[in-house]
Write a protein that holds these residues in place. Structure first.
Motif, PDB file in Angstrom:
ATOM      1  N   MET A   1      39.836  36.585  50.555  1.00  0.00           N
ATOM      2  CA  MET A   1      39.263  36.997  49.258  1.00  0.00           C
ATOM      3  C   MET A   1      40.056  36.192  48.062  1.00  0.00           C
ATOM      4  SD  MET A   1      39.081  40.868  47.300  1.00  0.00           S
ATOM      5  CE  MET A   1      39.183  41.515  48.896  1.00  0.00           C
ATOM      6  N   THR A   2      38.797  35.484  47.386  1.00  0.00           N
ATOM      7  CA  THR A   2      39.520  34.661  46.063  1.00  0.00           C
ATOM      8  C   THR A   2      39.826  35.541  45.015  1.00  0.00           C
ATOM      9  OG1 THR A   2      38.330  32.754  47.299  1.00  0.00           O
ATOM     10  CG2 THR A   2      39.264  32.401  45.037  1.00  0.00           C
ATOM     11  N   ILE A   3      40.749  35.138  44.243  1.00  0.00           N
ATOM     12  CA  ILE A   3      40.713  36.057  43.146  1.00  0.00           C
ATOM     13  C   ILE A   3      39.794  35.502  42.071  1.00  0.00           C
ATOM     14  CG2 ILE A   3      42.435  35.939  40.747  1.00  0.00           C
ATOM     15  CD1 ILE A   3      44.800  35.530  42.629  1.00  0.00           C
ATOM     16  N   GLU A   4      38.975  36.467  41.591  1.00  0.00           N
ATOM     17  CA  GLU A   4      37.928  36.118  40.682  1.00  0.00           C
ATOM     18  C   GLU A   4      37.962  37.358  39.799  1.00  0.00           C
ATOM     19  OE1 GLU A   4      33.129  35.920  41.287  1.00  0.00           O
ATOM     20  OE2 GLU A   4      34.274  34.911  42.655  1.00  0.00           O
ATOM     21  N   ASN A   5      37.629  36.848  38.463  1.00  0.00           N
ATOM     22  CA  ASN A   5      37.723  37.834  37.455  1.00  0.00           C
ATOM     23  C   ASN A   5      36.255  38.602  37.155  1.00  0.00           C
ATOM     24  OD1 ASN A   5      40.619  37.835  36.962  1.00  0.00           O
ATOM     25  ND2 ASN A   5      40.290  36.145  35.384  1.00  0.00           N
ATOM     26  N   PRO A   6      36.301  39.676  36.600  1.00  0.00           N
ATOM     27  CA  PRO A   6      35.036  40.109  36.510  1.00  0.00           C
ATOM     28  C   PRO A   6      34.205  39.532  35.451  1.00  0.00           C
ATOM     29  CG  PRO A   6      36.550  41.824  36.113  1.00  0.00           C
ATOM     30  CD  PRO A   6      37.231  40.517  36.169  1.00  0.00           C
ATOM     31  N   SER A   7      32.720  39.642  35.090  1.00  0.00           N
ATOM     32  CA  SER A   7      32.117  38.833  34.288  1.00  0.00           C
ATOM     33  C   SER A   7      32.568  39.168  32.697  1.00  0.00           C
ATOM     34  CB  SER A   7      30.597  39.292  34.101  1.00  0.00           C
ATOM     35  OG  SER A   7      30.493  40.612  33.851  1.00  0.00           O
ATOM     36  N   ASN A   8      32.140  38.333  31.873  1.00  0.00           N
ATOM     37  CA  ASN A   8      32.863  38.501  30.350  1.00  0.00           C
ATOM     38  C   ASN A   8      31.874  39.964  29.915  1.00  0.00           C
ATOM     39  OD1 ASN A   8      34.006  36.399  30.250  1.00  0.00           O
ATOM     40  ND2 ASN A   8      32.624  34.998  29.017  1.00  0.00           N
TER      41      ASN A   8
ATOM     42  N   ILE B   1      34.035  42.405  30.989  1.00  0.00           N
ATOM     43  CA  ILE B   1      35.445  42.594  30.335  1.00  0.00           C
ATOM     44  C   ILE B   1      35.110  42.916  29.046  1.00  0.00           C
ATOM     45  CG2 ILE B   1      37.215  41.034  29.377  1.00  0.00           C
ATOM     46  CD1 ILE B   1      36.974  39.343  32.158  1.00  0.00           C
ATOM     47  N   LYS B   2      34.264  42.524  28.410  1.00  0.00           N
ATOM     48  CA  LYS B   2      33.717  43.323  27.163  1.00  0.00           C
ATOM     49  C   LYS B   2      33.650  44.606  26.968  1.00  0.00           C
ATOM     50  CE  LYS B   2      30.683  42.785  23.029  1.00  0.00           C
ATOM     51  NZ  LYS B   2      29.600  41.977  22.670  1.00  0.00           N
ATOM     52  N   GLU B   3      33.037  45.473  27.999  1.00  0.00           N
ATOM     53  CA  GLU B   3      32.861  46.882  28.159  1.00  0.00           C
ATOM     54  C   GLU B   3      34.283  47.367  28.244  1.00  0.00           C
ATOM     55  OE1 GLU B   3      29.957  47.439  31.406  1.00  0.00           O
ATOM     56  OE2 GLU B   3      28.343  46.566  30.213  1.00  0.00           O
ATOM     57  N   ILE B   4      34.931  46.806  29.137  1.00  0.00           N
ATOM     58  CA  ILE B   4      36.488  47.294  29.253  1.00  0.00           C
ATOM     59  C   ILE B   4      37.010  47.466  27.988  1.00  0.00           C
ATOM     60  CG2 ILE B   4      38.795  46.891  30.451  1.00  0.00           C
ATOM     61  CD1 ILE B   4      37.172  45.712  32.538  1.00  0.00           C
ATOM     62  N   LEU B   5      37.398  46.351  27.295  1.00  0.00           N
ATOM     63  CA  LEU B   5      37.900  46.259  25.895  1.00  0.00           C
ATOM     64  C   LEU B   5      37.354  47.256  24.801  1.00  0.00           C
ATOM     65  CD1 LEU B   5      38.378  42.521  25.711  1.00  0.00           C
ATOM     66  CD2 LEU B   5      40.191  44.266  26.202  1.00  0.00           C
ATOM     67  N   GLN B   6      35.776  47.443  24.965  1.00  0.00           N
ATOM     68  CA  GLN B   6      35.405  48.401  24.145  1.00  0.00           C
ATOM     69  C   GLN B   6      35.545  49.759  24.196  1.00  0.00           C
ATOM     70  OE1 GLN B   6      31.386  46.666  24.552  1.00  0.00           O
ATOM     71  NE2 GLN B   6      31.326  45.972  22.506  1.00  0.00           N
ATOM     72  N   ASN B   7      35.849  50.081  25.707  1.00  0.00           N
ATOM     73  CA  ASN B   7      35.998  51.534  25.970  1.00  0.00           C
ATOM     74  C   ASN B   7      37.386  51.954  26.350  1.00  0.00           C
ATOM     75  OD1 ASN B   7      33.040  52.114  26.268  1.00  0.00           O
ATOM     76  ND2 ASN B   7      33.019  51.017  28.214  1.00  0.00           N
TER      77      ASN B   7
ATOM     78  N   GLU C   1      40.820  46.618  47.216  1.00  0.00           N
ATOM     79  CA  GLU C   1      40.626  47.588  48.188  1.00  0.00           C
ATOM     80  C   GLU C   1      40.856  48.925  47.712  1.00  0.00           C
ATOM     81  OE1 GLU C   1      43.623  46.360  50.957  1.00  0.00           O
ATOM     82  OE2 GLU C   1      42.845  44.727  51.600  1.00  0.00           O
ATOM     83  N   ARG C   2      41.544  48.991  46.642  1.00  0.00           N
ATOM     84  CA  ARG C   2      41.538  50.406  45.933  1.00  0.00           C
ATOM     85  C   ARG C   2      40.798  50.806  44.625  1.00  0.00           C
ATOM     86  NH1 ARG C   2      44.995  48.712  49.168  1.00  0.00           N
ATOM     87  NH2 ARG C   2      46.490  50.055  50.572  1.00  0.00           N
ATOM     88  N   GLU C   3      39.699  49.859  44.457  1.00  0.00           N
ATOM     89  CA  GLU C   3      38.623  49.925  43.551  1.00  0.00           C
ATOM     90  C   GLU C   3      39.167  49.861  42.317  1.00  0.00           C
ATOM     91  OE1 GLU C   3      36.245  53.479  44.443  1.00  0.00           O
ATOM     92  OE2 GLU C   3      35.989  52.707  46.355  1.00  0.00           O
ATOM     93  N   PHE C   4      40.044  48.984  41.909  1.00  0.00           N
ATOM     94  CA  PHE C   4      40.590  48.596  40.620  1.00  0.00           C
ATOM     95  C   PHE C   4      39.605  47.524  40.287  1.00  0.00           C
ATOM     96  CE2 PHE C   4      44.283  51.254  41.318  1.00  0.00           C
ATOM     97  CZ  PHE C   4      45.103  51.280  40.044  1.00  0.00           C
ATOM     98  N   THR C   5      39.715  47.506  38.831  1.00  0.00           N
ATOM     99  CA  THR C   5      38.958  46.280  38.284  1.00  0.00           C
ATOM    100  C   THR C   5      40.279  45.352  37.899  1.00  0.00           C
ATOM    101  OG1 THR C   5      37.390  47.454  37.217  1.00  0.00           O
ATOM    102  CG2 THR C   5      37.978  45.300  36.356  1.00  0.00           C
ATOM    103  N   VAL C   6      40.183  43.891  38.487  1.00  0.00           N
ATOM    104  CA  VAL C   6      41.371  43.321  38.397  1.00  0.00           C
ATOM    105  C   VAL C   6      41.031  41.947  37.601  1.00  0.00           C
ATOM    106  CG1 VAL C   6      43.103  42.094  39.711  1.00  0.00           C
ATOM    107  CG2 VAL C   6      42.118  44.152  40.695  1.00  0.00           C
ATOM    108  N   ILE C   7      41.895  41.719  36.605  1.00  0.00           N
ATOM    109  CA  ILE C   7      41.774  40.418  35.947  1.00  0.00           C
ATOM    110  C   ILE C   7      43.118  39.980  35.822  1.00  0.00           C
ATOM    111  CG2 ILE C   7      41.538  39.647  33.498  1.00  0.00           C
ATOM    112  CD1 ILE C   7      39.703  42.520  33.012  1.00  0.00           C
TER     113      ILE C   7
END
Length: 140
Positions: free
Chosen positions: A1-8, A11-17, A119-125
Protein backbone atom coordinates in the motif's frame (compact mmCIF):
# COMPACT_ATOMS: atom_id res chain seq x y z
CA UNK A 1 0.00 0.00 0.00
CA UNK A 2 1.56 3.27 -1.14
CA UNK A 3 1.31 6.38 1.00
CA UNK A 4 -1.42 8.45 -0.62
CA UNK A 5 -3.01 11.51 0.92
CA UNK A 6 -6.76 12.14 0.74
CA UNK A 7 -8.15 14.48 -1.92
CA UNK A 8 -8.01 18.24 -1.41
CA UNK A 9 -11.80 18.14 -0.99
CA UNK A 10 -11.46 15.70 1.94
CA UNK A 11 -8.61 17.67 3.50
CA UNK A 12 -10.65 20.87 3.22
CA UNK A 13 -13.62 19.17 4.95
CA UNK A 14 -11.30 17.96 7.74
CA UNK A 15 -9.96 21.48 8.28
CA UNK A 16 -13.45 23.03 8.16
CA UNK A 17 -14.90 20.56 10.68
CA UNK A 18 -11.97 20.29 13.10
CA UNK A 19 -11.85 22.37 16.25
CA UNK A 20 -8.85 20.92 18.10
CA UNK A 21 -5.35 19.92 17.03
CA UNK A 22 -3.03 17.93 19.30
CA UNK A 23 0.48 18.89 18.22
CA UNK A 24 3.00 16.14 18.98
CA UNK A 25 6.49 17.61 19.24
CA UNK A 26 5.37 21.22 19.71
CA UNK A 27 8.33 23.33 20.81
CA UNK A 28 8.17 26.31 23.16
CA UNK A 29 10.77 28.09 20.98
CA UNK A 30 9.09 30.76 18.79
CA UNK A 31 11.84 30.22 16.18
CA UNK A 32 10.83 26.58 15.61
CA UNK A 33 8.50 25.62 12.78
CA UNK A 34 6.24 23.62 15.11
CA UNK A 35 5.63 26.76 17.20
CA UNK A 36 5.05 29.01 14.18
CA UNK A 37 2.67 26.61 12.44
CA UNK A 38 0.74 25.94 15.67
CA UNK A 39 0.46 29.66 16.43
CA UNK A 40 -0.91 30.29 12.93
CA UNK A 41 -3.45 27.49 13.33
CA UNK A 42 -4.42 28.86 16.75
CA UNK A 43 -4.91 32.30 15.18
CA UNK A 44 -7.09 30.63 12.53
CA UNK A 45 -9.44 29.51 15.32
CA UNK A 46 -8.25 26.03 16.29
CA UNK A 47 -7.60 24.92 19.86
CA UNK A 48 -3.99 23.78 20.04
CA UNK A 49 -3.13 21.00 22.49
CA UNK A 50 0.67 20.80 22.97
CA UNK A 51 2.18 17.30 23.38
CA UNK A 52 5.82 17.19 24.41
CA UNK A 53 7.18 15.10 27.33
CA UNK A 54 10.18 17.42 27.68
CA UNK A 55 8.08 20.50 28.45
CA UNK A 56 6.05 21.55 31.48
CA UNK A 57 3.47 24.27 31.98
CA UNK A 58 2.05 25.94 28.88
CA UNK A 59 2.90 26.64 25.27
CA UNK A 60 0.83 29.17 23.32
CA UNK A 61 -1.28 29.60 26.45
CA UNK A 62 -2.33 25.93 26.48
CA UNK A 63 -1.44 23.19 28.98
CA UNK A 64 1.31 20.87 27.75
CA UNK A 65 0.72 17.11 27.92
CA UNK A 66 3.44 14.45 28.09
CA UNK A 67 1.58 12.13 25.69
CA UNK A 68 -1.62 11.80 23.69
CA UNK A 69 -2.92 9.35 26.31
CA UNK A 70 -2.87 12.09 28.97
CA UNK A 71 -5.29 14.33 27.06
CA UNK A 72 -8.85 14.12 28.35
CA UNK A 73 -10.47 16.52 25.88
CA UNK A 74 -11.58 15.86 22.32
CA UNK A 75 -8.90 15.75 19.62
CA UNK A 76 -9.95 16.22 16.00
CA UNK A 77 -6.49 16.16 14.38
CA UNK A 78 -3.18 14.77 15.62
CA UNK A 79 -0.46 16.86 13.95
CA UNK A 80 3.07 15.46 14.24
CA UNK A 81 6.34 17.39 14.31
CA UNK A 82 8.68 14.46 14.95
CA UNK A 83 11.08 12.61 12.68
CA UNK A 84 9.65 9.92 10.41
CA UNK A 85 11.11 7.03 12.43
CA UNK A 86 8.95 8.03 15.41
CA UNK A 87 5.66 7.76 13.49
CA UNK A 88 4.95 4.05 14.17
CA UNK A 89 5.07 4.62 17.94
CA UNK A 90 2.92 7.74 17.70
CA UNK A 91 0.49 5.82 15.46
CA UNK A 92 0.13 3.09 18.11
CA UNK A 93 -0.56 5.78 20.71
CA UNK A 94 -3.06 7.48 18.38
CA UNK A 95 -5.29 4.40 18.08
CA UNK A 96 -5.70 4.37 21.86
CA UNK A 97 -7.47 7.73 21.89
CA UNK A 98 -10.59 9.06 20.20
CA UNK A 99 -9.11 10.81 17.16
CA UNK A 100 -9.34 9.74 13.55
CA UNK A 101 -7.05 12.15 11.65
CA UNK A 102 -3.28 11.62 11.78
CA UNK A 103 -1.36 14.41 10.06
CA UNK A 104 2.43 14.25 9.68
CA UNK A 105 4.10 17.52 8.74
CA UNK A 106 5.99 18.24 5.53
CA UNK A 107 9.03 15.99 5.18
CA UNK A 108 7.61 13.42 7.62
CA UNK A 109 6.26 10.08 6.35
CA UNK A 110 6.47 6.43 7.33
CA UNK A 111 5.04 3.46 5.42
CA UNK A 112 4.61 1.25 8.49
CA UNK A 113 2.65 3.94 10.37
CA UNK A 114 0.55 4.70 7.29
CA UNK A 115 -0.52 1.07 6.82
CA UNK A 116 -1.14 0.54 10.54
CA UNK A 117 -3.42 3.58 10.73
CA UNK A 118 -5.27 2.88 7.47
CA UNK A 119 -6.06 -0.64 8.73
CA UNK A 120 -7.69 1.07 11.74
CA UNK A 121 -9.80 3.44 9.62
CA UNK A 122 -7.78 6.59 10.26
CA UNK A 123 -7.59 9.41 7.78
CA UNK A 124 -3.84 9.71 7.24
CA UNK A 125 -2.06 12.72 5.79
CA UNK A 126 1.72 12.63 5.53
CA UNK A 127 4.43 14.93 4.21
CA UNK A 128 2.11 17.95 4.14
CA UNK A 129 2.16 21.17 6.15
CA UNK A 130 -1.19 21.77 7.85
CA UNK A 131 -0.69 25.56 7.72
CA UNK A 132 -0.01 25.54 3.98
CA UNK A 133 -2.98 23.23 3.35
CA UNK A 134 -5.18 25.55 5.44
CA UNK A 135 -3.98 28.64 3.56
CA UNK A 136 -4.54 27.04 0.16
CA UNK A 137 -7.84 25.26 0.87
CA UNK A 138 -9.52 27.60 3.38
CA UNK A 139 -7.73 30.78 2.47
CA UNK A 140 -7.93 32.66 5.76
Amino acid sequence: MTIENPSNKTIKEILQNAKSIAVVGLSDDPERTSYQVSKAMQEAGYKIIPVNPKLKGEVLGEKVYASLANIKENIDIINIFRRSEFLPGIAREAVEIDAKVFWAQQGVANQEAFEYLKEREFTVIMDMCIKVAHSVLIGK
